[in-house]
Design a protein around this motif. Structure first.
Motif, PDB file in Angstrom:
ATOM      1  N   UNK A 160     -11.697  -0.298   2.204  1.00 43.97           N
ATOM      2  CA  UNK A 160     -12.456  -0.449   0.963  1.00 43.97           C
ATOM      3  C   UNK A 160     -11.613  -0.069  -0.248  1.00 43.97           C
ATOM      4  N   UNK A 161     -10.830   1.008  -0.138  1.00 38.74           N
ATOM      5  CA  UNK A 161      -9.944   1.411  -1.240  1.00 38.74           C
ATOM      6  C   UNK A 161      -8.912   0.333  -1.517  1.00 38.74           C
ATOM      7  N   UNK A 162      -8.351  -0.240  -0.481  1.00 37.20           N
ATOM      8  CA  UNK A 162      -7.299  -1.238  -0.629  1.00 37.20           C
ATOM      9  C   UNK A 162      -7.815  -2.530  -1.240  1.00 37.20           C
ATOM     10  N   UNK A 163      -8.946  -3.008  -0.745  1.00 36.15           N
ATOM     11  CA  UNK A 163      -9.422  -4.332  -1.115  1.00 36.15           C
ATOM     12  C   UNK A 163     -10.378  -4.338  -2.295  1.00 36.15           C
ATOM     13  N   UNK A 164     -11.060  -3.235  -2.521  1.00 37.94           N
ATOM     14  CA  UNK A 164     -12.117  -3.260  -3.535  1.00 37.94           C
ATOM     15  C   UNK A 164     -12.251  -1.956  -4.292  1.00 37.94           C
ATOM     16  N   UNK A 165     -11.247  -1.079  -4.199  1.00 42.94           N
ATOM     17  CA  UNK A 165     -11.398   0.244  -4.786  1.00 42.94           C
ATOM     18  C   UNK A 165     -11.350   0.279  -6.296  1.00 42.94           C
ATOM     19  N   UNK A 186       0.846  -1.197   0.000  1.00 40.65           N
ATOM     20  CA  UNK A 186       0.000   0.000   0.000  1.00 40.65           C
ATOM     21  C   UNK A 186       0.883   1.250   0.000  1.00 40.65           C
ATOM     22  N   UNK A 187       0.435   2.315  -0.662  1.00 41.03           N
ATOM     23  CA  UNK A 187       1.175   3.575  -0.579  1.00 41.03           C
ATOM     24  C   UNK A 187       1.082   4.149   0.827  1.00 41.03           C
ATOM     25  N   UNK A 188       2.049   4.967   1.201  1.00 40.05           N
ATOM     26  CA  UNK A 188       2.095   5.497   2.571  1.00 40.05           C
ATOM     27  C   UNK A 188       0.838   6.276   2.920  1.00 40.05           C
ATOM     28  N   UNK A 189       0.277   7.007   1.960  1.00 48.36           N
ATOM     29  CA  UNK A 189      -0.909   7.814   2.240  1.00 48.36           C
ATOM     30  C   UNK A 189      -2.086   6.946   2.634  1.00 48.36           C
ATOM     31  N   UNK A 190      -2.152   5.751   2.095  1.00 52.34           N
ATOM     32  CA  UNK A 190      -3.237   4.829   2.455  1.00 52.34           C
ATOM     33  C   UNK A 190      -2.910   4.080   3.735  1.00 52.34           C
ATOM     34  N   UNK A 191      -1.658   3.671   3.897  1.00 47.84           N
ATOM     35  CA  UNK A 191      -1.259   2.950   5.102  1.00 47.84           C
ATOM     36  C   UNK A 191      -1.542   3.766   6.357  1.00 47.84           C
TER      37      UNK A 191
END
Length: 318
Positions: free
Chosen positions: A251-256, A236-241
């Protein structure tokens, strides 16, 4: 006012280096090389559904082709030819010039000839059919996964979806964070070289266009198997982590969707070879889980428990 044929000649009629006959006749003539299979895919981008109507035309040109190249990447195919059909509310030549610049900029990088298509007046709609070549019998397929295979994914997941949520006002990103996420959303990089490098190493593959869970689910359905993935292993990118495990970030990570990375399976004995292949084309890959005989897809949390999944993937009719 320029006619349909004037617009085609001005913006889309280019020499076709890999075709017998390209744009300008009733049909194109293409000749695949000896011992090669044709890989063919099509994708449609609709204003208001897949992109904002005021989106930058050069970015749209890039993305319209990139999402199709990503499909061929998942098949380990070399892209060769494309057909482009465009519905336009009006003959806006400035828009067409920008779109053509983005489309052909990417096409030239991958040696893709535009060999035909159509234009008409209507709601903004972009449809590309892509054709490529792959050695006979060597295409990667969704139905090739085997029990015990490692599961891998390229690049990082979730950044594009986070950028879309920013545009929709569901969260606010800092300027630099937003720029990075929107670059992933608007200008995805198809993993064509990685797909080719995985031929003979991977057993199955798919491009992650509608979200990891949904797209991996297609491999499991076609292979009639199950899988378990480790949430902590997902790249994952740092902004999402920084926003995990908040529901929106999950939701963005798994199904975005809109990642356009490759998810693939390969035998454990080929781990070093997979890493070497990815390194040779400059793409990072992460081992995220494994294929099992028990049906279903399970996501293991860092604490060892199973994630209660309420998200799957993008549904075009939801």
């Amino acid at each position: 006012m320029a006619s349909e044929f004037d617009l085609i000649a001005r913006y889309f009629d280019r020499p076709a280096a890999h075709a017998v006959l390209g744009v300008g006749d009733d049909a194109a003539l293409i000749r695949p090389g000896p011992g090669l299979d044709l890989a063919v895919s099509a994708d449609m981008l609709v204003a208001g559904r897949h992109f904002f109507p005021d989106a930058d035309p050069a970015q749209l040109g890039h993305k319209a082709l990139a999402v199709n190249l990503s499909d061929l990447a998942a098949m380990a195919a070399t892209p060769r030819w494309a057909l482009l059909s465009v519905a336009l509310p009006e003959a806006d030549e400035a828009w067409l010039a920008g779109f053509a610049r983005g489309f052909f900029g990417l096409a030239e990088r991958y040696g893709v000839d535009l060999v035909g298509g159509d234009t008409t007046r209507g709601p903004l709609n972009l449809s590309v059919t892509i054709l490529g070549e792959v050695p006979a019998g060597q295409a990667l397929r969704r139905d090739g996964a085997r029990v015990g295979d490692d599961l891998w994914v390229s690049g990082e997941l979730g950044g594009a979806a986070l950028g879309l949520r920013h545009l929709q006002g569901q969260l606010r990103l800092a300027e630099a964070e937003a720029a990075a996420c929107l670059e992933r959303l608007h200008a995805p990089e198809p993993r064509v070289a990685l797909g080719r490098a995985l031929a003979g190493l991977a057993n199955s593959a798919i491009d992650v266009s509608d979200g990891l869970l949904g797209d991996l689910g297609h491999i499991l359905e076609r292979s009639r198997l199950g899988a378990e993935i480790e949430l902590a292993a997902l790249p994952v990118p740092a902004v999402l982590a920084a926003r995990l495990p908040a529901p929106l970030a999950l939701a963005c990570l798994l199904a975005g969707g809109d990642d356009y990375e490759l998810c693939f399976s390969a035998p454990p004995g080929r781990r070093a070879a997979v890493q070497a292949a990815a390194h040779s084309v400059g793409v990072a890959v992460s081992r995220i889980g494994h294929i099992g005989a028990e049906p279903g897809l399970r996501v293991r949390r860092p604490d060892g428990g199973l994630l209660d999944m309420e998200v799957t993937g993008f549904d075009h009719f939801a």
